[in-house]
Design a protein around this motif. Structure first.
Motif, PDB file in Angstrom:
ATOM      1  N   PRO A 192     -28.393  -5.377  11.673  1.00 46.03           N
ATOM      2  CA  PRO A 192     -28.274  -4.210  11.025  1.00 46.03           C
ATOM      3  C   PRO A 192     -27.395  -3.331  11.792  1.00 46.03           C
ATOM      4  N   LYS A 193     -26.609  -2.095  11.183  1.00 45.98           N
ATOM      5  CA  LYS A 193     -25.828  -1.242  12.219  1.00 45.98           C
ATOM      6  C   LYS A 193     -26.748  -0.336  12.889  1.00 45.98           C
ATOM      7  N   TYR A 194     -27.969  -0.131  12.585  1.00 43.53           N
ATOM      8  CA  TYR A 194     -28.712   0.817  13.540  1.00 43.53           C
ATOM      9  C   TYR A 194     -29.260   0.029  14.638  1.00 43.53           C
ATOM     10  N   LYS A 195     -29.313  -1.295  14.638  1.00 45.68           N
ATOM     11  CA  LYS A 195     -29.586  -2.279  15.622  1.00 45.68           C
ATOM     12  C   LYS A 195     -28.504  -2.632  16.638  1.00 45.68           C
ATOM     13  N   SER A 196     -27.299  -3.110  15.780  1.00 49.47           N
ATOM     14  CA  SER A 196     -26.298  -3.561  16.977  1.00 49.47           C
ATOM     15  C   SER A 196     -25.159  -2.272  17.226  1.00 49.47           C
ATOM     16  N   GLY A 197     -25.545  -1.294  16.392  1.00 49.86           N
ATOM     17  CA  GLY A 197     -24.550  -0.183  16.694  1.00 49.86           C
ATOM     18  C   GLY A 197     -22.969  -0.400  15.946  1.00 49.86           C
ATOM     19  N   PHE A 198     -22.904  -1.397  15.526  1.00 44.78           N
ATOM     20  CA  PHE A 198     -21.460  -1.905  14.966  1.00 44.78           C
ATOM     21  C   PHE A 198     -21.401  -0.986  13.349  1.00 44.78           C
ATOM     22  N   HIS A 199     -20.399  -0.126  13.296  1.00 47.11           N
ATOM     23  CA  HIS A 199     -20.512   0.548  12.118  1.00 47.11           C
ATOM     24  C   HIS A 199     -18.926   0.573  11.652  1.00 47.11           C
ATOM     25  N   GLU A 200     -18.583   1.394  10.446  1.00 47.46           N
ATOM     26  CA  GLU A 200     -17.198   1.609  10.071  1.00 47.46           C
ATOM     27  C   GLU A 200     -17.078   2.838   9.440  1.00 47.46           C
ATOM     28  N   GLU A 201     -15.803   3.107   9.284  1.00 46.99           N
ATOM     29  CA  GLU A 201     -15.417   4.177   8.422  1.00 46.99           C
ATOM     30  C   GLU A 201     -14.535   3.580   7.399  1.00 46.99           C
ATOM     31  N   GLU A 202     -14.760   3.996   6.072  1.00 44.18           N
ATOM     32  CA  GLU A 202     -13.885   3.632   4.847  1.00 44.18           C
ATOM     33  C   GLU A 202     -13.021   4.541   4.484  1.00 44.18           C
ATOM     34  N   PHE A 203     -11.952   3.962   4.103  1.00 44.02           N
ATOM     35  CA  PHE A 203     -10.751   4.794   3.543  1.00 44.02           C
ATOM     36  C   PHE A 203     -10.117   4.118   2.208  1.00 44.02           C
ATOM     37  N   ASN A 204      -9.603   4.833   1.520  1.00 42.38           N
ATOM     38  CA  ASN A 204      -8.804   4.427   0.251  1.00 42.38           C
ATOM     39  C   ASN A 204      -7.350   4.344   0.749  1.00 42.38           C
ATOM     40  N   SER A 205      -6.730   3.048   0.844  1.00 41.46           N
ATOM     41  CA  SER A 205      -5.207   2.848   1.255  1.00 41.46           C
ATOM     42  C   SER A 205      -4.512   2.606   0.029  1.00 41.46           C
ATOM     43  N   ARG A 206      -3.377   3.126  -0.057  1.00 44.21           N
ATOM     44  CA  ARG A 206      -2.411   2.932  -1.246  1.00 44.21           C
ATOM     45  C   ARG A 206      -1.580   1.722  -0.881  1.00 44.21           C
ATOM     46  N   ARG A 207      -1.420   0.968  -1.950  1.00 41.31           N
ATOM     47  CA  ARG A 207      -0.708  -0.395  -1.891  1.00 41.31           C
ATOM     48  C   ARG A 207       0.185  -0.472  -3.186  1.00 41.31           C
ATOM     49  N   ARG A 208       1.373  -0.914  -2.787  1.00 39.53           N
ATOM     50  CA  ARG A 208       2.167  -1.231  -4.040  1.00 39.53           C
ATOM     51  C   ARG A 208       2.493  -2.693  -4.052  1.00 39.53           C
ATOM     52  N   PRO A 209       1.837  -3.372  -5.302  1.00 37.82           N
ATOM     53  CA  PRO A 209       2.070  -4.898  -5.248  1.00 37.82           C
ATOM     54  C   PRO A 209       3.409  -5.595  -5.197  1.00 37.82           C
ATOM     55  N   PHE A 210       4.456  -4.542  -5.774  1.00 43.35           N
ATOM     56  CA  PHE A 210       5.893  -5.035  -5.795  1.00 43.35           C
ATOM     57  C   PHE A 210       6.615  -4.616  -4.703  1.00 43.35           C
ATOM     58  N   GLY A 211       5.964  -4.224  -3.556  1.00 47.24           N
ATOM     59  CA  GLY A 211       6.675  -3.631  -2.394  1.00 47.24           C
ATOM     60  C   GLY A 211       7.451  -2.571  -2.801  1.00 47.24           C
ATOM     61  N   SER A 212       8.823  -2.622  -2.243  1.00 45.24           N
ATOM     62  CA  SER A 212       9.839  -1.358  -2.424  1.00 45.24           C
ATOM     63  C   SER A 212      10.311  -1.068  -3.675  1.00 45.24           C
ATOM     64  N   LEU A 213       9.946  -1.993  -4.673  1.00 45.68           N
ATOM     65  CA  LEU A 213      10.261  -1.821  -6.191  1.00 45.68           C
ATOM     66  C   LEU A 213      10.339  -0.362  -6.636  1.00 45.68           C
ATOM     67  N   ALA A 214      11.072   0.396  -6.849  1.00 49.32           N
ATOM     68  CA  ALA A 214      10.914   1.653  -7.483  1.00 49.32           C
ATOM     69  C   ALA A 214      10.178   2.574  -6.416  1.00 49.32           C
ATOM     70  N   GLN A 215      10.205   2.360  -5.472  1.00 48.77           N
ATOM     71  CA  GLN A 215       9.377   2.872  -4.391  1.00 48.77           C
ATOM     72  C   GLN A 215       9.412   4.470  -4.521  1.00 48.77           C
ATOM     73  N   ARG A 216      10.870   5.172  -4.570  1.00 45.00           N
ATOM     74  CA  ARG A 216      11.183   6.368  -4.440  1.00 45.00           C
ATOM     75  C   ARG A 216      10.636   7.087  -5.745  1.00 45.00           C
ATOM     76  N   VAL A 217      10.463   6.347  -6.823  1.00 45.63           N
ATOM     77  CA  VAL A 217       9.897   7.052  -7.895  1.00 45.63           C
ATOM     78  C   VAL A 217       8.533   6.964  -8.090  1.00 45.63           C
ATOM     79  N   ILE A 218       7.898   5.805  -7.596  1.00 41.33           N
ATOM     80  CA  ILE A 218       6.384   6.012  -7.451  1.00 41.33           C
ATOM     81  C   ILE A 218       5.823   6.835  -6.694  1.00 41.33           C
ATOM     82  N   GLY A 219       6.588   6.872  -5.446  1.00 37.22           N
ATOM     83  CA  GLY A 219       5.793   7.632  -4.437  1.00 37.22           C
ATOM     84  C   GLY A 219       5.202   7.190  -3.356  1.00 37.22           C
ATOM     85  N   GLY A 220       4.582   7.932  -2.344  1.00 38.25           N
ATOM     86  CA  GLY A 220       4.110   7.381  -1.120  1.00 38.25           C
ATOM     87  C   GLY A 220       3.246   8.517  -0.620  1.00 38.25           C
ATOM     88  N   MET A 221       2.062   8.055   0.124  1.00 42.86           N
ATOM     89  CA  MET A 221       1.113   8.839   0.631  1.00 42.86           C
ATOM     90  C   MET A 221       0.839   8.679   2.038  1.00 42.86           C
TER      91      MET A 221
END
Length: 725
Positions: free
Chosen positions: A165-194
């Motif tokens: 458990p995190k309060y026992k071991s001290g191992f913990h995490e921070e969660e983020f929402n990451s943006r991913r494009r399944p088709f890679g660079s396809l239409a990248q400039r129109v889809i946009g970036g973060m």
């Protein structure tokens, strides 16, 4: 007589007053001391305290293609930490020390960039770190500095000690929402970036529709109960909605591949390339490609040049000039123009046609002028009928829509620049010269982005109705449509129906019998116009010793029932430079690739299960070819003895006939370079490398050329480049 004795009571009150005064002074002094001398200490204490109100981020909405495929989506990512003041460390370090080697070995297996010893040093550094308040052990020590995905997080969490458990071991995490494009660079400039760290969009549809995609954050109350923190939701976050774009993934892929293949061609070696495919009836942008060569020589989507690269468009602009003249009815297609030998004086400046060294075009009519893209023919007509009132011509350009501000929902869009002639009080033009009109008529002295040019051509294909380019069709959430963006009409009619019809016929002839032949297709009709313009260098000059060209082809297909319009632009340095021979070829590949998804086979081409189809067979190992053909039931005319089952290749040629395939054996020597033309890559590479040559393969299909000539004596280690087409 008073029952109180004042001489005894008042001293007591005075003592109480003095004591209270001293206490007050002490409280004020202590507060001042805390505010000054102890300010830094208590600020650090406040920073260590958990906030009572903690914001909760919503899940960002998805960006979908026109057929519902994911083009951008949010997935969770994690940053992992250790708290070396957790319960397990308060009870002593025996468990930690016992598991440390196993932990570091596991981390090295998951993150091989660091050795187990390096992980051990890093973790021990965090465990022995002395904090500012005098305590030992970091509270938020990063185990791995980069973000990791969910699968990697689960793998790390399963390691010894970390799985407690995190309060026992001290191992913990921070969660983020990451943006991913399944088709890679396809239409990248129109889809946009973060910006990942800031969770903010900075270009494309991600930025334009950020308020819809982002959603509304919530917050929760965090309380400490029995040495544990409990989250009590107060306001739940509202996840972002999804947007459905007009982009077709398959068309985008076709356009990108065709453009990159041409940019990489040694004769082109393009610096920049743009391709846009638009649906005629709705204005939907089905594909938009922006390729730029980076410092490593690779082509990447770095800038949305399709909407932001304003330059002089060249000969594709001539269509707008003649449409103005046809709409004003100052000329018709039978009007004859004297272009002479291809060189003509225009108000003291020489105007030249592309074939002036070959004697020019002589006398040609208006239709033929566009077919052969005569500079003299176009500028002569515009200068003759609008020279005395150039503002009438420019107003005509505004009328046909080539100057229209499209108001696109993408940051970076730059509307066209077409200057209007202005006069002073004396009636003299202040921003105009006699040569301005002739050169403007052929695509110079203007600045137009490719998106505006294709919108204009799309209007011609749409019988004069100009549609605003559409990138987003609707907004959906939980499977329900919450907002729609219907097609928008900019102009109901850019010119008279007769003028539009005439221009449609001329554009079709440009491809069928003019300079745009390479853009055409034997399967359907194509209409369009070529363009080759000299553009300024990066310093704004034209005569720096290196000539840069902007090559274009704009048109639509099929010409008899237009469904899609398309523009291809390439920027390159030096000759050869041909709008029809380079951009037109890319247009051809895009058009055939797009239409291949919709074309129906002719009845006479249909084959049932009993039909015998003779396939194309490449030269090479004819033993293998004969083995396959025999099992397909196809007759072979074999002039050799042997069997594929024996395992040894038999080299030879294959010739397709009406009802069979003729296989002819060829003698190969081991000390001379073999002739591998007509073979596939597999057989050609085997033959050449088995004789000591190093082989480099370019292209696909059959071998058309080999750099190491056939019949030359082989020098071990020599390179042979084979080109397949």
């Amino acid at each position: 007589m008073s029952k109180f004795e004042n001489d005894k009571v008042m001293p007591r009150y005075m003592v109480i007053a003095v004591v209270l005064t001293l206490i007050g002074v002490a409280v004020i002094g202590k507060a001042f001391y805390i505010m000054t001398a102890k300010k830094q200490y208590w600020t650090e204490v406040a920073d260590r305290l958990k906030r009572d109100s903690v914001p909760v981020k919503p899940v960002r909405g998805n960006i979908l293609s026109s057929d519902g495929q994911l083009m951008a989506s949010s997935i969770p990512q994690y940053t992992i930490f250790m708290d070396f003041q957790a319960a397990a460390f308060e009870d002593g370090d025996s468990l930690w020390l016992d598991k440390l080697d196993s932990i570091c070995t596991g981390l090295n297996r998951i993150f091989p960039q660091m050795t187990a010893e390096e992980f051990k040093q890093r973790l021990e550094e965090g465990r022995h770190r002395v904090n500012k308040n005098g305590t030992t052990g970091a509270r938020h020590w990063p185990v791995w500095k980069r973000r990791i995905n969910y699968d990697t997080y689960v793998e790390v969490k399963s390691l010894p000690f970390f799985n407690m458990p995190k309060y026992k071991s001290g191992f913990h995490e921070e969660e983020f929402n990451s943006r991913r494009r399944p088709f890679g660079s396809l239409a990248q400039r129109v889809i946009g970036g973060m910006y990942g760290a800031k969770d903010s969009a900075y270009f494309g549809l991600e930025q334009s529709y950020d308020s819809i995609l982002r959603g509304t954050p919530g917050f929760t109350m965090r309380r400490k109960v029995l040495n544990k923190y409990m989250n009590i939701p107060v306001l739940l976050p509202v996840d972002g909605a999804d947007i459905v774009t007009t982009i077709d993934v398959n068309m985008q892929d076709i356009a990108e591949r065709a453009l990159i293949d041409m940019l990489k061609d040694p004769n082109v070696n393009g610096e920049l390339g743009v391709a846009i495919v638009m649906e005629v009836e709705t204005g939907d942008v089905k594909a938009i490609v922006n390729m730029m060569r980076n410092e490593n020589g690779n082509y990447v989507e770095a800038i949305n040049s399709a909407i932001s690269y304003r330059c002089e468009p060249g000969s594709v602009f001539k269509v707008a000039s003649f449409l103005v003249a046809l709409d004003d009815e100052v000329v018709d297609t039978s009007y004859v123009i004297h272009t002479g030998c291809g060189v003509q004086d225009m108000h003291g400046r020489w105007m030249k046609d592309h074939n002036w060294r070959r004697g020019g075009y002589g006398d040609i009519n208006v239709a033929r002028t566009l077919e052969v893209s005569s500079n003299i023919g176009v500028s002569h007509v515009i200068d003759k009928f609008y020279g005395k009132e150039p503002e009438r011509y420019v107003k005509g350009l505004y009328r046909v829509g080539i100057h229209e501000d499209l108001k696109l929902p993408l940051v970076g869009y730059l509307p066209p620049r077409i200057r209007m002639p202005e006069k002073n009080k004396r009636g003299q033009y202040t921003n105009w010269s006699k040569t301005a009109l002739p050169w403007m008529s052929i695509g110079y002295e203007t600045q137009i982005a490719p998106i505006n040019t294709i919108t204009f051509y799309n209007a011609i294909a749409n019988n004069g109705k100009m549609m605003r380019p559409r990138f987003v069709k609707k907004v959906v959430k939980n499977g329900e449509t919450i907002a729609e963006y219907p097609p928008q009409v900019i102009k109901e009619r850019i010119a008279k129906p007769k003028a539009i019809k005439t221009m449609q016929t001329i554009l079709e002839h440009v491809v069928s019998q003019g300079l745009g032949r390479k853009a055409g297709s034997p399967l359907f009709k194509v209409a369009g116009k070529t363009g080759t313009a000299q553009v300024a260098d990066q310093y704004g000059g034209y005569h720096s010793g290196v000539t840069r060209y902007w090559l274009s082809f704009a048109g639509y297909f099929p010409a008899d029932q237009p469904r899609y319009s398309c523009i291809v632009c390439i920027k390159k340095t030096g000759l050869p430079a041909s709008g029809g021979g380079m951009s037109g070829v890319v247009f051809h590949h895009i058009a055939e690739g797009v239409m291949a998804r919709n074309l129906k086979m002719r009845v006479e081409d249909a084959n049932d299960e009993n039909s015998l189809v003779i396939p194309d067979v490449k030269d090479g190992d004819i033993a293998a070819a004969g083995y396959v053909l025999d099992r397909l039931g196809i007759k072979t005319d074999e002039s050799w003895d042997g069997s594929y089952a024996n395992g040894n290749p038999v080299w030879g040629n294959a010739e397709k006939m009406a009802d069979k395939v003729a296989l002819t054996k060829r003698t190969m020597t081991t000390d001379m370079a073999p002739d591998v033309t007509g073979m596939g890559a597999k057989d050609a590479v085997y033959l050449l490398e088995s004789r000591g040559l190093r082989v480099k393969v370019c292209g696909r299909g059959k071998v058309k050329r080999q750099s190491y000539p056939a019949g030359r004596e082989i020098v071990d280690g020599s390179e042979c480049v084979i080109t397949l087409e």
